[in-house]
Design a protein around this motif. Structure first.
Motif, mmCIF file in Angstrom:
data_model
loop_
_atom_site.group_PDB
_atom_site.id
_atom_site.type_symbol
_atom_site.label_atom_id
_atom_site.label_comp_id
_atom_site.label_asym_id
_atom_site.label_seq_id
_atom_site.Cartn_x
_atom_site.Cartn_y
_atom_site.Cartn_z
ATOM 1 N N LYS A 1 0.488 -1.429 0.055
ATOM 2 C CA LYS A 1 -0.323 0.167 0.221
ATOM 3 C C LYS A 1 0.816 1.632 -0.078
ATOM 4 O O LYS A 1 0.648 1.891 -1.062
ATOM 5 C CB LYS A 1 -0.749 0.231 1.413
ATOM 6 N N LEU A 2 1.408 1.116 0.636
ATOM 7 C CA LEU A 2 2.559 2.648 0.765
ATOM 8 C C LEU A 2 3.535 2.370 -0.608
ATOM 9 O O LEU A 2 3.583 3.959 -0.945
ATOM 10 C CB LEU A 2 3.845 2.168 2.058
ATOM 11 N N GLN A 3 3.720 1.497 -0.954
ATOM 12 C CA GLN A 3 4.590 1.633 -2.668
ATOM 13 C C GLN A 3 3.698 1.938 -3.143
ATOM 14 O O GLN A 3 3.760 3.250 -3.954
ATOM 15 C CB GLN A 3 5.114 0.368 -2.575
ATOM 16 N N ASP A 4 2.389 1.629 -3.143
ATOM 17 C CA ASP A 4 1.428 2.161 -4.058
ATOM 18 C C ASP A 4 1.074 3.694 -4.684
ATOM 19 O O ASP A 4 1.358 4.358 -5.227
ATOM 20 C CB ASP A 4 0.431 1.300 -4.429
ATOM 21 N N ILE A 5 1.519 4.393 -2.803
ATOM 22 C CA ILE A 5 1.708 5.943 -2.956
ATOM 23 C C ILE A 5 2.722 6.037 -3.358
ATOM 24 O O ILE A 5 1.934 7.794 -4.221
ATOM 25 C CB ILE A 5 1.042 6.043 -1.513
ATOM 26 N N VAL A 6 3.337 6.031 -3.325
ATOM 27 C CA VAL A 6 4.462 6.751 -3.630
ATOM 28 C C VAL A 6 5.190 6.579 -4.584
ATOM 29 O O VAL A 6 6.483 7.023 -5.095
ATOM 30 C CB VAL A 6 5.853 7.190 -1.874
ATOM 31 N N GLY A 7 5.224 5.779 -5.040
ATOM 32 C CA GLY A 7 5.905 4.828 -6.095
ATOM 33 C C GLY A 7 7.218 3.935 -5.157
ATOM 34 O O GLY A 7 7.709 4.056 -4.197
ATOM 35 N N GLU A 8 7.663 2.986 -6.769
ATOM 36 C CA GLU A 8 8.798 1.915 -5.880
ATOM 37 C C GLU A 8 9.521 2.319 -5.530
ATOM 38 O O GLU A 8 10.483 2.464 -4.271
ATOM 39 C CB GLU A 8 8.754 0.868 -6.424
ATOM 40 N N ALA A 9 10.506 3.256 -5.581
ATOM 41 C CA ALA A 9 11.535 4.576 -5.104
ATOM 42 C C ALA A 9 11.185 5.422 -4.548
ATOM 43 O O ALA A 9 12.414 5.089 -3.797
ATOM 44 C CB ALA A 9 12.208 5.527 -7.353
ATOM 45 N N PHE A 10 10.654 5.786 -3.748
ATOM 46 C CA PHE A 10 9.988 6.132 -2.948
ATOM 47 C C PHE A 10 10.146 5.999 -1.571
ATOM 48 O O PHE A 10 9.886 6.183 -1.021
ATOM 49 C CB PHE A 10 10.044 7.585 -2.939
ATOM 50 N N PHE A 11 9.589 4.385 -1.321
ATOM 51 C CA PHE A 11 9.717 3.617 -0.550
ATOM 52 C C PHE A 11 10.591 2.644 -0.203
ATOM 53 O O PHE A 11 10.973 2.375 -1.101
ATOM 54 C CB PHE A 11 8.247 3.336 0.113
ATOM 55 N N LYS A 12 11.496 2.775 0.694
ATOM 56 C CA LYS A 12 12.135 1.538 1.291
ATOM 57 C C LYS A 12 12.548 1.151 1.973
ATOM 58 O O LYS A 12 12.365 1.451 3.489
ATOM 59 C CB LYS A 12 13.704 2.803 0.845
ATOM 60 N N ASP A 13 13.140 0.202 2.281
ATOM 61 C CA ASP A 13 13.110 -1.068 3.297
ATOM 62 C C ASP A 13 14.489 -2.337 3.564
ATOM 63 O O ASP A 13 14.498 -2.958 4.354
ATOM 64 C CB ASP A 13 11.968 -1.954 3.872
ATOM 65 N N ASP A 14 15.588 -1.542 2.372
ATOM 66 C CA ASP A 14 16.409 -2.258 2.610
ATOM 67 C C ASP A 14 17.488 -2.131 3.886
ATOM 68 O O ASP A 14 17.414 -0.871 4.082
ATOM 69 C CB ASP A 14 17.386 -2.659 0.903
ATOM 70 N N MET A 15 18.583 -2.548 3.992
ATOM 71 C CA MET A 15 18.858 -2.469 5.165
ATOM 72 C C MET A 15 19.844 -1.166 5.175
ATOM 73 O O MET A 15 19.935 -0.493 6.104
ATOM 74 C CB MET A 15 20.379 -3.877 6.407
ATOM 75 N N GLU A 16 20.081 -0.666 4.510
ATOM 76 C CA GLU A 16 20.988 0.395 4.208
ATOM 77 C C GLU A 16 20.281 1.916 4.616
ATOM 78 O O GLU A 16 20.574 2.571 4.935
ATOM 79 C CB GLU A 16 21.926 0.625 3.019
ATOM 80 N N SER A 17 19.385 1.614 3.805
ATOM 81 C CA SER A 17 17.761 3.096 4.216
ATOM 82 C C SER A 17 17.421 3.229 5.914
ATOM 83 O O SER A 17 17.650 3.482 6.491
ATOM 84 C CB SER A 17 16.196 2.440 3.281
ATOM 85 N N LEU A 18 17.725 1.786 6.565
ATOM 86 C CA LEU A 18 16.687 1.606 7.683
ATOM 87 C C LEU A 18 18.255 2.118 9.087
ATOM 88 O O LEU A 18 17.815 3.015 9.652
ATOM 89 C CB LEU A 18 16.467 -0.333 7.997
ATOM 90 N N GLU B 1 11.214 0.411 10.498
ATOM 91 C CA GLU B 1 11.068 -0.374 9.451
ATOM 92 C C GLU B 1 10.409 -0.336 8.177
ATOM 93 O O GLU B 1 10.856 -0.766 6.881
ATOM 94 C CB GLU B 1 9.214 -1.379 9.825
ATOM 95 N N GLY B 2 10.529 0.914 7.690
ATOM 96 C CA GLY B 2 11.352 1.155 6.481
ATOM 97 C C GLY B 2 10.536 2.666 6.511
ATOM 98 O O GLY B 2 10.898 3.823 7.598
ATOM 99 N N VAL B 3 11.250 2.983 5.531
ATOM 100 C CA VAL B 3 11.056 4.937 4.870
ATOM 101 C C VAL B 3 10.749 5.020 4.064
ATOM 102 O O VAL B 3 10.834 4.599 3.224
ATOM 103 C CB VAL B 3 13.239 5.168 4.887
ATOM 104 N N ILE B 4 9.967 6.241 4.220
ATOM 105 C CA ILE B 4 9.586 7.162 3.055
ATOM 106 C C ILE B 4 9.423 7.987 2.567
ATOM 107 O O ILE B 4 9.571 9.189 3.827
ATOM 108 C CB ILE B 4 7.983 6.834 2.925
ATOM 109 N N TYR B 5 9.437 8.706 1.174
ATOM 110 C CA TYR B 5 9.905 9.825 1.035
ATOM 111 C C TYR B 5 8.271 10.332 0.619
ATOM 112 O O TYR B 5 8.359 10.282 -0.664
ATOM 113 C CB TYR B 5 10.934 10.130 -0.202
ATOM 114 N N PRO B 6 7.807 11.560 0.549
ATOM 115 C CA PRO B 6 5.882 11.799 -0.229
ATOM 116 C C PRO B 6 6.301 13.166 -0.757
ATOM 117 O O PRO B 6 7.178 13.535 -0.752
ATOM 118 C CB PRO B 6 5.517 11.834 1.216
ATOM 119 N N LYS B 7 5.396 12.440 -1.504
ATOM 120 C CA LYS B 7 5.835 14.306 -2.396
ATOM 121 C C LYS B 7 4.945 15.902 -2.446
ATOM 122 O O LYS B 7 5.378 16.579 -2.969
ATOM 123 C CB LYS B 7 6.641 13.718 -3.910
ATOM 124 N N ASP B 8 4.121 15.275 -1.510
ATOM 125 C CA ASP B 8 3.002 16.367 -1.090
ATOM 126 C C ASP B 8 1.815 16.243 -0.772
ATOM 127 O O ASP B 8 2.029 14.761 0.236
ATOM 128 C CB ASP B 8 2.307 16.745 -2.739
#
Lengths: 471, 444
Positions: A9-26, A42-49
């Motif tokens: 659901k989160l990826q659907d909102i921001v697009g795949e590039a802007f939700f990250k849960d790889d260890m480096e991002s965490l 558990e995850g990092v998200i970058y919203p645009k608006d």
């Protein structure tokens, strides 16, 4: 690990590039500028608006997942460490200046804009936005609002709360709320704008802010005064204000700081001084000249050993270097630097500095003190080593006593850094049990499921005060 | 390559990374605005603070370093702009080299052509001055024989890589004869001798920019230095050290130290910021070898960039007054990251340029931020390098300068590439500072 449906659901909102849960991002979102704190989200998200922030919040609310919103993570109170996991929301993509209104002298911005970039933009238009936290070259306006940042110009011009007149935010439910506006006067109900400023991301996610701009000062002058007697320096601060002069900047360094700074920057500062004051005044040329003249008289009356007024920009810069070097010099002494934020009424500065020195000696730790004397906002800074647990324990004990001393003098546990995680156990000392209950009640209304920056501001239990009241 | 099959990348990182330095990072975030890759992406992991936190997490066992860890370390340009910005004086440059060194002994993920480029460049070419000059002859032949025209017309390079084909366009006229072949190994001072300067000719510099080397030597002579060019010197080893080939870098350092010690010089002069930065850090490079302590310190203390030695030790140069029509020449300067951030030599270059007669020096916005060249970064990380170059060119073009002056061959080529791409060729030229200055000096 995040539930795969939520992730989708989160990826659907921001697009795949802007939700990250790889260890480096965490890992790279597990800390902020506060030493010795780290916790993985558990995850990092970058919203645009704002719409995305709202949609994200609805998902998180539905699944009861905590959220920490943040800018550049420069804060010093552990305010953006995700101690209860969940999602870290980075606001960097929301960095637009939406509107500069030259008729009303306001700017409307998204929270992710870097403070310095904003200030430069405003200054190019011949306008002035005074809040200038030391981290301004990287901190964001949103972060400044969340922590109600101060800075060197706080004495004369006030801090962030004095310049934010309208906000848009997303509530824990995902609803969007607007407060204030381009209005200088507004008493329609409770002042939710002011309530949100300094709320440290515990009440809502700020998505837009309207800021008040003012005309810039025309002229500026800088001076330095050095004292063998700490009280002389402190009396100077009070006496300047008593004389109804409000300098733009009135900064302080104690003897331990002077020694460290001089050793680092080789400025040739006299090492036998108890304190140095750095003073700046701005405004009309005539007023500035008159104020600086009167201030230097006051310095001499209070037995300053040396008073020097910068005759040009370069000299002013040299004087400023001394104060600016303080953090850098201290940071190089030992691996861990704990920069604290105790604040007292400005008439108590000398007492407070002496008290800090006494406490440091008692606990055998190095604490240097510098800060904004004009508004009583001191930064006792411990240089230590996080790997030495025994020493860290002594540093903690020392700071506990320092906060207690500050409150005893009618001061507070933090003047501009915020409560976050670090000061949470001490909040009740300052606001009392009724104050805590009221604040918790407000939190309950905004965020009934405790999703927004959980674990911050309110500690599970308050630290017991050893001495009840010093008066 | 010395593979250590028994160890994991994590174990090698534990062994190689300086934990003291990792601990010194207090995460204040002051480095973030200085970092070009953070500026481009706004992603914490692409910042020095982020990369250090990743190294520390790997060493502390919080995470196992995987492919994206390697990627993150490789995305760093190594420009070291974060170091002057760091209040705590964290030696980031050393940390990133240690991390890459560890990665190099384990990685399997280089794309085939990156591995190919690395092997040719690091093992077969740079360490061997003779092969470098053969390369020079080859390039010379390539340009002069008409082969270049054929290659361009048939689009053969394009098939290889868009980026390489862009690079191919800006290749300078390489020389088959290096500086020693053209000037000999000793060039006396003009006028009274001040000191003896040893010229570090560099490998790529000597092949692609022989003329610049020659002018550097002549500038030194004009300023009162006897110049010697020890023949046995070799490549500085910077590219090797920055890419994780530290053993090879150390071997080359030792050879250079011997060469210049035998020559008995007072100074060692570099005209390439990238080379100079590792030369001044030979003492650090060899710090684990106590028997090299004395001579590596001897060497490091003598290294000067050409601009710095001219300003600080040389006899003031006399520049020609005007160049005829009276209108001043607009010039701007792109810093070499390593000259600025490691050798701390950003002021002398500007000072000299301002002394040249009849020029208007226009300071470029963000002149101190990396151009994206960064050793072989623009070959191995073309996407990010291009993005950085694009933003750099916006600032370059805003100066409307006729000359874009640089202090490092990599930067010079990158700037030529930028000018070529942006169609500014007719009104703007990228030049090395030694060439620019020498052409305007009144010769004695």
């Amino acid at each position: 690990m995040l539930d795969s449906r939520v992730r989708q659901k989160l990826q659907d909102i921001v697009g795949e590039a802007f939700f990250k849960d790889d260890m480096e991002s965490l890992v790279t979102h597990s800390y902020d500028g506060t030493p010795m704190l780290q916790a993985l989200p558990e995850g990092v998200i970058y919203p645009k608006d704002t719409a995305q922030v709202s949609a994200i919040m609805k998902v998180l609310n539905e699944h009861r997942i905590p959220l920490v919103s943040r800018g550049s993570g420069t804060n010093l109170c552990g305010g953006t460490v995700p101690v209860q996991g969940g999602i870290v929301m980075v606001m960097h993509r929301m960095n637009a200046i939406l509107d500069i209104d030259l008729q009303n002298l306001t700017a409307t911005v998204q929270p992710g804009i870097i403070t310095k970039q904003f200030i430069e933009h405003i200054e190019n238009l011949g306008l002035f936005y005074p809040p200038d936290p030391s981290s301004m070259s990287i901190s964001t306006i949103g972060g400044n609002i969340a922590e109600c940042s101060g800075g060197l110009r706080g004495l004369k011009y006030g801090t962030t709360k004095d310049y934010v007149i309208g906000l848009e935010c997303v509530l824990a439910s995902g609803e969007i709320m607007r407060t204030g506006g381009k209005l200088m006067k507004d008493v329609a109900g409770y002042d939710l704008t002011k309530l949100l400023i300094g709320s440290e991301g515990t009440l809502a996610v700020i998505t837009e802010a309207t800021l008040k701009l003012i005309p810039p000062p025309k002229y500026k002058k800088t001076m330095l005064a050095m004292y063998k007697d700490l009280y002389g320096a402190a009396r100077t601060v009070s006496k300047i204000i008593e004389n109804r002069i409000i300098p733009a900047t009135l900064e302080f360094m104690d003897n331990p700081t002077i020694r460290v700074v001089d050793d680092f920057a080789k400025l040739g500062l006299p090492l036998d001084m108890a304190a140095i004051l750095l003073i700046e005044q701005d405004g009309d040329m005539e007023t500035v000249e008159r104020d600086i003249e009167r201030i230097s008289e006051i310095c001499r009356e209070e037995l300053a050993d040396e008073v020097s007024i910068a005759s040009n920009q370069e000299e002013a810069l040299r004087l400023l270097t001394a104060r600016r070097s303080a953090f850098t010099a201290l940071a190089r002494l030992r691996p861990t630097t704990i920069l604290e934020d105790a604040t007292v009424p400005r008439s108590k500065i000398a007492d407070m500095v002496l008290e800090i020195n006494r406490i440091a000696e008692k606990h055998r730790v190095q604490i240097c003190t510098f800060g904004h004397a004009g508004d009583g906002n001191l930064h006792p800074t411990a240089t230590t080593d996080a790997r030495d647990h025994e020493e860290i324990h002594r540093v903690e004990l020392a700071f506990e006593e320092i906060f207690e001393a500050a409150i005893g003098m009618g001061g507070t546990i933090t003047g501009e850094h915020g409560v976050g995680l670090v000061k949470a156990p001490f909040l009740e000392w300052k606001v009392g049990s009724a104050g805590i209950a009221m604040m918790k009640g407000i939190k309950e209304v905004f965020d009934p499921h405790h999703l927004l920056n959980p674990g911050k501001m309110f500690a599970k239990e308050s630290r017991r005060r050893v001495v009840i009241d010093r008066g | 390559m010395a593979k250590l099959p028994a160890a994991t990348l994590q174990e090698t990182l534990i062994q190689k990374l300086d934990y003291e330095q990792l601990t010194n990072c207090m995460r204040c975030g002051f480095c973030l605005p200085a970092c070009p890759t953070f500026k481009e992406t706004g992603v914490e992991a692409e910042s020095p603070r982020g990369r250090i936190s990743l190294m520390k997490a790997a060493v502390d066992g919080i995470m196992e370093p995987g492919i994206s860890f390697e990627d993150q370390m490789n995305h760093c340009l190594g420009c070291r702009a974060c170091e002057p910005a760091c209040p705590a004086d964290v030696k980031y440059g050393q940390l990133i080299e240690q991390a890459r060194d560890a990665i190099e002994t384990h990685t399997k993920q280089h794309r085939w052509w990156v591995s190919g480029v690395r092997k040719i460049v690091f093992k077969e070419l740079f360490p061997h001055q003779k092969r470098m000059s053969l390369l020079g002859s080859g390039l010379h032949f390539y340009k002069k024989s008409g082969l270049q025209t054929i290659v361009r017309k048939t689009g053969a390079v394009k098939a290889f890589s868009k980026h390489l084909s862009d690079m191919e366009k800006i290749l300078p006229d390489a020389s088959s004869k290096g500086i020693v072949e053209q000037l000999g190994t000793y060039i006396p001072a003009k006028g009274e001798k001040i000191a003896t300067a040893g010229m570090f000719r560099g490998c790529l510099m000597d092949v692609l920019f022989t003329e610049t080397n020659i002018k550097t030597v002549k500038l030194l002579s004009e300023a009162g230095f006897d110049v010697v060019i020890p023949e046995t010197q070799n490549c500085c080893g910077a590219l090797h050290a920055h890419s994780g080939e530290s053993d090879q870098a150390k071997a080359m350092a030792k050879n250079n130290i011997r060469a210049f010690q035998e020559a008995g010089v007072d100074y060692i002069v570099s005209n390439a910021g990238g080379c100079g930065a590792i030369l001044v850090e030979y003492d650090h490079l060899l710090h684990e070898e106590p028997e090299w302590k004395e001579s590596s310190s001897w060497f490091a203390a003598r290294v000067k960039d050409i601009s710095t030695i001219l300003v600080e030790q040389g006899r003031p140069l006399q520049f020609a007054e005007t160049i005829d029509d009276g209108a001043s020449t607009r010039i701007t300067y792109q810093d070499s990251c390593h000259l600025r951030n490691v050798m701390k030599g950003s002021n002398p270059s500007r000072q000299l340029l301002k002394e040249v007669g009849n020029v208007a020096f226009i300071e470029m916005k963000d002149a101190g931020s990396c151009c994206g060249s960064a050793g072989i970064y623009n070959v191995t990380q073309p996407v990010m390098a291009n993005q950085i170059l694009e933003h750099k060119m916006e600032n370059v073009n805003a100066t409307a300068a006729q000359y874009l002056v640089t202090s490092n061959p990599g930067c010079l080529l990158q700037m030529k590439l930028g000018i070529e791409k942006h169609g500014q060729k007719d009104r703007m030229e990228a030049v090395h500072i030694a060439d620019f200055l020498y052409d305007r000096v009144v010769k004695k």
